[in-house]
Write an enzyme that holds these catalytic residues in place. Sequence first.
Site, short mmCIF file in Angstrom:
data_model
loop_
_atom_site.label_atom_id
_atom_site.label_comp_id
_atom_site.label_asym_id
_atom_site.label_seq_id
_atom_site.Cartn_x
_atom_site.Cartn_y
_atom_site.Cartn_z
N GLU A 289 -6.52 -102.51 -9.67
CA GLU A 289 -6.39 -100.92 -9.03
C GLU A 289 -6.68 -101.00 -7.62
OE1 GLU A 289 -7.37 -97.94 -12.39
OE2 GLU A 289 -9.09 -97.81 -11.22
N HIS A 310 -5.34 -123.95 -25.25
CA HIS A 310 -4.39 -124.09 -26.16
C HIS A 310 -3.35 -123.08 -26.46
CE1 HIS A 310 -6.95 -127.58 -27.49
NE2 HIS A 310 -8.00 -127.09 -27.05
N LYS A 424 0.19 -90.55 -16.80
CA LYS A 424 -0.28 -89.19 -17.31
C LYS A 424 0.55 -88.16 -17.39
CE LYS A 424 -5.05 -90.38 -15.50
NZ LYS A 424 -6.11 -90.26 -14.44
O1 PA5 Z 1 -11.64 -96.81 -11.14
C1 PA5 Z 1 -11.22 -95.65 -11.48
O2 PA5 Z 1 -11.44 -94.70 -10.77
C2 PA5 Z 1 -10.55 -95.61 -12.68
O3 PA5 Z 1 -10.45 -96.47 -13.47
C3 PA5 Z 1 -11.43 -94.49 -13.58
O4 PA5 Z 1 -12.57 -94.83 -13.71
C4 PA5 Z 1 -10.74 -94.35 -14.97
O5 PA5 Z 1 -9.42 -93.65 -14.74
C5 PA5 Z 1 -11.64 -92.98 -15.60
O6 PA5 Z 1 -11.90 -92.00 -14.98
P1 PA5 Z 1 -13.11 -90.80 -15.39
O7 PA5 Z 1 -14.22 -91.46 -15.08
O8 PA5 Z 1 -12.66 -89.61 -14.25
O9 PA5 Z 1 -12.66 -90.38 -16.54
#
Ligand code: PA5
Length: 447
Positions: A289, A310, A424
């Site tokens: 990310e 394996h 989303k």
């Molecule tokens: O690293 C990030 O920002 C994302 O992976 C969020 O943690 C994830 O989308 C969850 O978001 P939130 O904590 O707002 O529900």
Amino acid sequence: MENLTLNCARTLSFVDPADITDMGTEMEKNNRALHEKRGKGNDFLGWVDLPSSITTEELSDMEATASLLKSKNIEILVVIGIGGSYLGTRAVIEALSDSFTHLKPVKSPLVLFAGQNISEDYLAELRSLLKTREYALMVISKSGTTTEPAIAFRMLKQDIEEKYGKEEARSRIVAITDASRGALRKLAETEGYKTYVIPDDVGGRYSVLTPVGLVAIAVAGFDIRELVRGASDMERMSGPEVPFNENLPAQYAAVRNLLYRKGKTVEIMVNYNPKLHYFSEWWKQLYGESEGKEGKGIFPASVDFTSDLHSMGQYIQEGERILFETVLSVKSPAASVVIPADPDNLDGLNFLAGKRVDEVNKMAELGTALAHVDGGVPNILIEIPLLNEYYIGQLIYFFEIACGMSGYTLGVNPFDQPGVEAYKKNMFALLEKPGFEKETAELKKRL
Ligand code: PA5
């Protein structure tokens, strides 16, 4: 006291050692930019000095919440969250837990997870289990609006209120979210839950050392002070004044970027201890990310060896030569199990009699590293002396700070995630969420 170590010797037939040294100046610059909170995404750099700035009072408060929940004799704590509000907690708990904790009598509650998927079966099975158990809920969402945990919490909230009554249910729910924004903050205040704040300047995937991770880890019975101490020591050992040749996260960031420039576009996190499976999942989110944007970035993958030797072992040895490995090796296991002699030796294993299982595992590790290097897969080795809170803390900060330096070298903002919005938007349009009418019409034309 031993520390985590980094060994890049098995990358040196792929990258020029002089190039690694040359990256030093850039890494030192990137590290300063992170610590001085300059550079891309600088409003999300609260995690940089988080370990050293957590106060004893904050830790005591989290421990008190954990004790309060445990005083209710709960058997299960359900942590509801996804992405950064889920993976760090799970990574730490699984790394430190007995592999069969769910089947053994234990002093601390079992931590289960919800809201990390939208599987109807998963939710139905969890809800049916909870009917027969004593439990509490911890709902975590920085934005307070993420669909997956919101759906799970809506259902589990109704269930817990039905089971214990509204008043008692309230005392069994902890909410961790933004200080003021989002539906979860409003809900938590209306209901009067115990709440913790996720700091504004700490993004989800960098938040495990905030209440997001620490409260549940304390409920699971682990020492959050040791976890924070390990992270804090790594913060000191990788600070902006530490030169490149002594700064292990900076060296890791440099070497992986040099490998990337040589066409090694996939990094595989390897473990030889299945307790680290979810640590790799946390690492994949952190790096995927943070770096995968603008058409760039190393693809983070993971394997559990020797199991996956394996299955994926064949590809790694002989498939596309775009891979490099980073091995997380635990020097000393907590247990000592010796392979017994057998007078009949029908399985031909007496040559191993008297050796520890870990010795076989370590030879598998060494043999695999050598074979993979021969097959064109460079190998970075990270060793931790023991699997405990302190060294997991070191590892967490090691990877976080290295990710920041690496992302800056790549030229991206490692602290945003614009790409996760695309699914989303489509999901909401397909579900005909109010406000998405135009997108719904456009998508329907495509179906
Ligand atoms: O690293 C990030 O920002 C994302 O992976 C969020 O943690 C994830 O989308 C969850 O978001 P939130 O904590 O707002 O529900």
